[in-house]
Scaffold this active site. Structure first.
Site, PDB file in Angstrom:
ATOM      1  N   SER A  60     -22.160  21.387 -34.804  1.00 56.24           N
ATOM      2  CA  SER A  60     -21.350  22.579 -35.087  1.00 56.24           C
ATOM      3  C   SER A  60     -21.413  23.058 -36.527  1.00 56.24           C
ATOM      4  O   SER A  60     -20.821  24.098 -36.855  1.00 56.24           O
ATOM      5  CB  SER A  60     -19.888  22.326 -34.698  1.00 56.24           C
ATOM      6  OG  SER A  60     -19.736  22.384 -33.301  1.00 56.24           O
ATOM      7  N   LYS A  63     -22.376  26.649 -36.990  1.00 56.49           N
ATOM      8  CA  LYS A  63     -21.439  27.778 -37.013  1.00 56.49           C
ATOM      9  C   LYS A  63     -21.232  28.328 -38.421  1.00 56.49           C
ATOM     10  O   LYS A  63     -20.754  29.458 -38.579  1.00 56.49           O
ATOM     11  CB  LYS A  63     -20.111  27.363 -36.392  1.00 56.49           C
ATOM     12  CG  LYS A  63     -20.217  27.023 -34.902  1.00 56.49           C
ATOM     13  CD  LYS A  63     -18.864  26.656 -34.323  1.00 56.49           C
ATOM     14  CE  LYS A  63     -18.954  26.390 -32.829  1.00 56.49           C
ATOM     15  NZ  LYS A  63     -19.467  25.055 -32.504  1.00 56.49           N
ATOM     16  N   SER A 120     -13.668  25.263 -33.719  1.00 53.79           N
ATOM     17  CA  SER A 120     -15.116  25.155 -33.518  1.00 53.79           C
ATOM     18  C   SER A 120     -15.488  25.596 -32.108  1.00 53.79           C
ATOM     19  O   SER A 120     -16.252  24.935 -31.403  1.00 53.79           O
ATOM     20  CB  SER A 120     -15.602  23.719 -33.768  1.00 53.79           C
ATOM     21  OG  SER A 120     -17.000  23.685 -33.937  1.00 53.79           O
ATOM     22  N   LYS A 222     -16.691  22.498 -42.909  1.00 51.46           N
ATOM     23  CA  LYS A 222     -16.945  22.433 -41.467  1.00 51.46           C
ATOM     24  C   LYS A 222     -17.369  21.037 -41.023  1.00 51.46           C
ATOM     25  O   LYS A 222     -18.086  20.333 -41.719  1.00 51.46           O
ATOM     26  CB  LYS A 222     -18.048  23.438 -41.094  1.00 51.46           C
ATOM     27  CG  LYS A 222     -18.244  23.622 -39.591  1.00 51.46           C
ATOM     28  CD  LYS A 222     -17.149  24.483 -39.019  1.00 51.46           C
ATOM     29  CE  LYS A 222     -17.252  24.582 -37.497  1.00 51.46           C
ATOM     30  NZ  LYS A 222     -16.895  23.332 -36.787  1.00 51.46           N
TER      31      LYS A 222
END
Length: 411
Positions: A60, A63, A120, A222
């Site tokens: 992720s 992203k 997420s 993140k």
């Protein structure tokens, strides 16, 4: 009555006392996942690196690039924070983590940003991709092109979410450069990464980045996880006029990953004022970072888990268990009584219904297939055996004929 040793729950390799049939796990080889990179965000100086230019799966952390292109579009006047984006069937069908968006519904751009930063959400990532690129595939091409523009020479994107794709790769070094560029080019949006909660509908989602508010100076950005990548974290922190960026990939657990990144951040700030190492002058923090140990078994997260442990942890210790009558003298305190009188009854209480029949061996991919089958059986309110019987009696259209024959043979 049948008896099953509780030790089965501590081992995934077992042999039956009746016939001494061996049950063996054979996990496939797992490539190394661990990598780390730490840099001074103000000067670009490399403070620490381990496997930093070896390709890894971003999960992720992908992203962050999805948001980067969204911020580009906002700056270009193509999108406004108040705009609403339509959810397609494709977006609504994305697996968790997601917001469970319904096809045909809409989500505001600013809410989409917060959903990616905190929850997420994979469905939201696809909404953004389709809104900006027309299709997720076209958007992924744009993501890769932007990566090359930013100097991310070892990065290729194939989707907007980070869901598993063997062709979607990056490095810890590249991800640090991405974070650095975002801080420089989109500083006005960086505050979104500091949000610790996001409310959507009746739900309130907590930011997965537990270092925010827990480690002094950490204010983004993140986390990511897939079985192939392990637990990843890209973070940034500022203290006493210094900003650092730290990236770790391949953690065995979220907890161990967080502890390791915290250690990297603390070491980074400890380097300021420290003398340059004569042996490696380009790595000023060599001496300080020498005390930061590589996490124990950092690749464990890339293996299937059984009862909270990776399968490979079970391999060295075969364990015996037996079926016996309740009045059998072999009954001990570490055994539990199971209703039934045969091996099928033992299967019902195994720690995972995905375990194979006695005498079989299987790979990681086989294990995952069995887990999927077990979940489908539970959803249908059937035992695994009943579910398999239905499948063999009525194979799905287009299914592999050889697999059908194999199932019939099992019967």
């Amino acid at each position: 009555m049948a008896l099953l040793s509780l030790s089965l729950y501590r081992a995934a390799a077992a042999s039956f006392a009746m016939g001494s049939t061996t049950l063996a796990f054979a996990p496939e080889a797992v490539a190394e996942k661990y990598a780390a990179f730490v840099m001074d965000a103000d000067t670009g100086e490399i403070l620490h690196e381990r496997n930093a230019d070896e390709t890894r799966y971003p999960a992720s952390l992908t992203k962050v690039m999805t948001l980067y292109l969204l911020f580009d579009a906002i700056n270009a006047g193509e999108v406004k924070l108040t705009d609403k984006m339509t959810v397609s069937r494709n977006a609504a069908a994305q697996p968790p983590s997601n917001l469970k968006l319904k096809a045909g519904s809409k989500i505001k751009v600013e809410d989409a940003i917060l959903a990616l930063v905190t929850k997420s959400a994979n469905d939201v990532a696809v909404v953004i991709a389709e809104h900006l690129g027309g299709t997720e595939r076209k958007f992924a091409v744009q993501m890769t092109e932007k990566a090359k523009d930013l100097g991310l020479t070892n990065t290729v994107f194939k989707n907007a979410s980070g869901l598993p794709n063997t062709a979607q790769v990056t490095t810890a070094h590249d991800l640090a450069l991405l974070a650095d560029s975002l801080l420089e080019q989109h500083a006005q949006y960086y505050h979104y990464f500091q949000n610790q909660k996001f409310a959507w509908g009746r739900m309130v989602y907590k930011n997965h980045n537990d270092l925010i508010g827990d480690v002094v100076g950490v204010d983004g950005i993140k986390t990511g996880y897939t079985r192939a990548s392990g637990f990843n974290l890209m973070t940034s922190a500022e203290r006493d006029g210094h900003r650092v960026i730290a990236v770790m990939m391949g953690g065995a657990t979220a907890k161990s990953r967080n502890e390791h990144v915290e250690a990297l951040v603390e070491a980074a700030f400890a380097t300021y004022g420290a003398p340059t190492d004569a042996i490696t002058p380009t790595l000023r923090g060599t001496t300080v970072f020498a005390s930061v140990k590589v996490p124990v078994n950092p690749n464990a997260a890339a293996e299937p888990m059984l009862n909270g442990k990776p399968l490979s942890a079970y391999a060295p210790e075969p364990v015996n268990f037996a079926l016996a009558e309740t009045n059998d003298e072999s009954v001990t305190e570490d055994m539990i009584v199971v209703e039934g009188d045969g091996l099928d009854d033992v299967a019902e209480v195994q720690p995972s219904p995905a375990l194979p029949a006695p005498g079989a061996s299987f790979s990681v991919s086989d294990y995952e297939a069995r887990q999927t089958e077990a979940r489908a059986a539970r959803a249908a309110g059937l035992t695994v055996a009943e579910y398999q019987a239905r499948q063999t009696a009525h194979p799905k259209p287009g299914s592999d004929v050889s697999d059908y024959v194999l199932r019939q043979t099992r019967r």
